[in-house]
Scaffold this motif. Structure first.
Motif, PDB file in Angstrom:
ATOM      1  N   PRO A 266      32.476   0.320  55.440  1.00  0.00           N
ATOM      2  CA  PRO A 266      31.064   1.130  54.614  1.00  0.00           C
ATOM      3  C   PRO A 266      30.590  -0.370  53.426  1.00  0.00           C
ATOM      4  O   PRO A 266      31.478  -0.592  53.060  1.00  0.00           O
ATOM      5  CB  PRO A 266      31.008   1.653  54.175  1.00  0.00           C
ATOM      6  CG  PRO A 266      32.170   2.489  55.070  1.00  0.00           C
ATOM      7  CD  PRO A 266      33.259   1.744  55.890  1.00  0.00           C
ATOM      8  N   ALA A 267      28.942  -0.412  53.058  1.00  0.00           N
ATOM      9  CA  ALA A 267      28.960  -1.941  52.534  1.00  0.00           C
ATOM     10  C   ALA A 267      29.057  -0.832  51.292  1.00  0.00           C
ATOM     11  O   ALA A 267      28.755   0.525  51.449  1.00  0.00           O
ATOM     12  CB  ALA A 267      27.203  -2.114  52.891  1.00  0.00           C
ATOM     13  N   TYR A 268      29.236  -1.541  50.361  1.00  0.00           N
ATOM     14  CA  TYR A 268      28.972  -0.860  48.416  1.00  0.00           C
ATOM     15  C   TYR A 268      28.037  -0.843  48.448  1.00  0.00           C
ATOM     16  O   TYR A 268      27.275  -1.781  48.286  1.00  0.00           O
ATOM     17  CB  TYR A 268      30.140  -1.814  47.813  1.00  0.00           C
ATOM     18  CG  TYR A 268      30.519  -1.197  47.090  1.00  0.00           C
ATOM     19  CD1 TYR A 268      30.428  -1.029  46.149  1.00  0.00           C
ATOM     20  CD2 TYR A 268      32.281  -1.148  47.116  1.00  0.00           C
ATOM     21  CE1 TYR A 268      31.518   0.648  44.998  1.00  0.00           C
ATOM     22  CE2 TYR A 268      33.026  -0.609  46.377  1.00  0.00           C
ATOM     23  CZ  TYR A 268      32.900   0.490  45.155  1.00  0.00           C
ATOM     24  OH  TYR A 268      33.330   1.181  44.249  1.00  0.00           O
ATOM     25  N   PRO A 269      27.093   0.381  47.971  1.00  0.00           N
ATOM     26  CA  PRO A 269      25.914   0.408  47.401  1.00  0.00           C
ATOM     27  C   PRO A 269      25.747  -0.047  45.940  1.00  0.00           C
ATOM     28  O   PRO A 269      26.496  -0.293  45.259  1.00  0.00           O
ATOM     29  CB  PRO A 269      26.577   2.296  47.257  1.00  0.00           C
ATOM     30  CG  PRO A 269      26.681   2.920  48.340  1.00  0.00           C
ATOM     31  CD  PRO A 269      28.007   2.095  48.280  1.00  0.00           C
ATOM     32  N   ALA A 270      24.351  -1.181  46.199  1.00  0.00           N
ATOM     33  CA  ALA A 270      24.689  -2.210  44.610  1.00  0.00           C
ATOM     34  C   ALA A 270      24.811  -0.742  43.908  1.00  0.00           C
ATOM     35  O   ALA A 270      25.151  -1.067  42.491  1.00  0.00           O
ATOM     36  CB  ALA A 270      23.353  -2.195  44.685  1.00  0.00           C
ATOM     37  N   GLU A 271      23.989   0.213  43.458  1.00  0.00           N
ATOM     38  CA  GLU A 271      23.558   1.243  42.232  1.00  0.00           C
ATOM     39  C   GLU A 271      25.317   1.226  41.842  1.00  0.00           C
ATOM     40  O   GLU A 271      25.432   1.735  40.947  1.00  0.00           O
ATOM     41  CB  GLU A 271      23.808   2.670  43.131  1.00  0.00           C
ATOM     42  CG  GLU A 271      23.358   3.152  41.604  1.00  0.00           C
ATOM     43  CD  GLU A 271      22.845   5.275  41.310  1.00  0.00           C
ATOM     44  OE1 GLU A 271      22.426   5.439  41.402  1.00  0.00           O
ATOM     45  OE2 GLU A 271      22.739   4.939  42.950  1.00  0.00           O
ATOM     46  N   ALA A 272      26.056   1.661  43.072  1.00  0.00           N
ATOM     47  CA  ALA A 272      27.406   2.158  42.142  1.00  0.00           C
ATOM     48  C   ALA A 272      28.377   0.844  42.159  1.00  0.00           C
ATOM     49  O   ALA A 272      28.786   1.421  40.761  1.00  0.00           O
ATOM     50  CB  ALA A 272      28.275   2.227  44.439  1.00  0.00           C
ATOM     51  N   ARG A 273      27.799  -0.309  42.565  1.00  0.00           N
ATOM     52  CA  ARG A 273      28.641  -1.686  42.143  1.00  0.00           C
ATOM     53  C   ARG A 273      27.940  -1.404  39.926  1.00  0.00           C
ATOM     54  O   ARG A 273      28.934  -1.544  39.693  1.00  0.00           O
ATOM     55  CB  ARG A 273      28.170  -2.577  42.690  1.00  0.00           C
ATOM     56  CG  ARG A 273      28.851  -3.016  43.943  1.00  0.00           C
ATOM     57  CD  ARG A 273      28.507  -4.400  44.977  1.00  0.00           C
ATOM     58  NE  ARG A 273      29.235  -4.113  45.613  1.00  0.00           N
ATOM     59  CZ  ARG A 273      30.811  -4.957  46.225  1.00  0.00           C
ATOM     60  NH1 ARG A 273      31.286  -4.871  45.060  1.00  0.00           N
ATOM     61  NH2 ARG A 273      30.878  -4.756  47.339  1.00  0.00           N
ATOM     62  N   ARG A 274      27.094  -2.089  40.473  1.00  0.00           N
ATOM     63  CA  ARG A 274      26.438  -1.586  38.657  1.00  0.00           C
ATOM     64  C   ARG A 274      27.123  -0.636  38.047  1.00  0.00           C
ATOM     65  O   ARG A 274      27.307  -1.258  36.477  1.00  0.00           O
ATOM     66  CB  ARG A 274      24.975  -1.358  38.859  1.00  0.00           C
ATOM     67  CG  ARG A 274      23.893  -2.210  39.333  1.00  0.00           C
ATOM     68  CD  ARG A 274      22.712  -2.412  38.887  1.00  0.00           C
ATOM     69  NE  ARG A 274      21.764  -1.140  39.635  1.00  0.00           N
ATOM     70  CZ  ARG A 274      21.362  -1.346  41.082  1.00  0.00           C
ATOM     71  NH1 ARG A 274      21.228  -2.206  41.759  1.00  0.00           N
ATOM     72  NH2 ARG A 274      20.872   0.102  41.237  1.00  0.00           N
ATOM     73  N   GLN A 275      26.914   0.695  38.043  1.00  0.00           N
ATOM     74  CA  GLN A 275      27.967   2.019  38.030  1.00  0.00           C
ATOM     75  C   GLN A 275      29.097   1.797  37.687  1.00  0.00           C
ATOM     76  O   GLN A 275      30.048   2.572  36.382  1.00  0.00           O
ATOM     77  CB  GLN A 275      27.557   3.286  37.894  1.00  0.00           C
ATOM     78  CG  GLN A 275      25.868   3.285  38.425  1.00  0.00           C
ATOM     79  CD  GLN A 275      25.230   3.284  36.369  1.00  0.00           C
ATOM     80  OE1 GLN A 275      26.152   4.297  36.066  1.00  0.00           O
ATOM     81  NE2 GLN A 275      23.842   3.163  36.805  1.00  0.00           N
ATOM     82  N   GLY A 276      29.802   0.893  38.209  1.00  0.00           N
ATOM     83  CA  GLY A 276      31.613   1.096  37.972  1.00  0.00           C
ATOM     84  C   GLY A 276      31.890   2.002  38.849  1.00  0.00           C
ATOM     85  O   GLY A 276      32.380   1.902  38.549  1.00  0.00           O
TER      86      GLY A 276
END
Length: 84
Positions: free
Chosen positions: A7-17
């Protein structure tokens, strides 16, 4: 199991850590297609849970050669920003 992309790592989740583990209960038909996917254990982040569900619903498994029974199992999806 056939080759299925992570599954792709959601951009929002990356930004939020955000990191987490999602456990998804799958029902797979004898043709290898996912019939049903639902979160069995949440990561505590809806964005990660949805990314896992969306990807796993498209996964394909090796068709069952005997009978037409449905297979049911839990697939774990790990979201980590820093691979350990």
């Amino acid at each position: 199991m056939l080759w299925n992309p992570r599954p792709a790592y959601p951009a929002e989740a990356r930004r939020q850590g955000w990191e987490g583990i999602v456990k998804v209960r799958l029902k797979v038909g004898s043709d290898g297609r996912v019939i049903e996917a639902r979160v069995a254990t949440s990561s505590s982040h809806a964005t990660l849970d949805q990314a896992a569900l969306s990807a796993l619903q498209r996964w394909r498994f090796a068709p069952r050669s005997l009978g037409s029974s449905v297979q049911e199992f839990v697939q774990e999806v790990v979201f980590r920003l820093d691979p350990r």
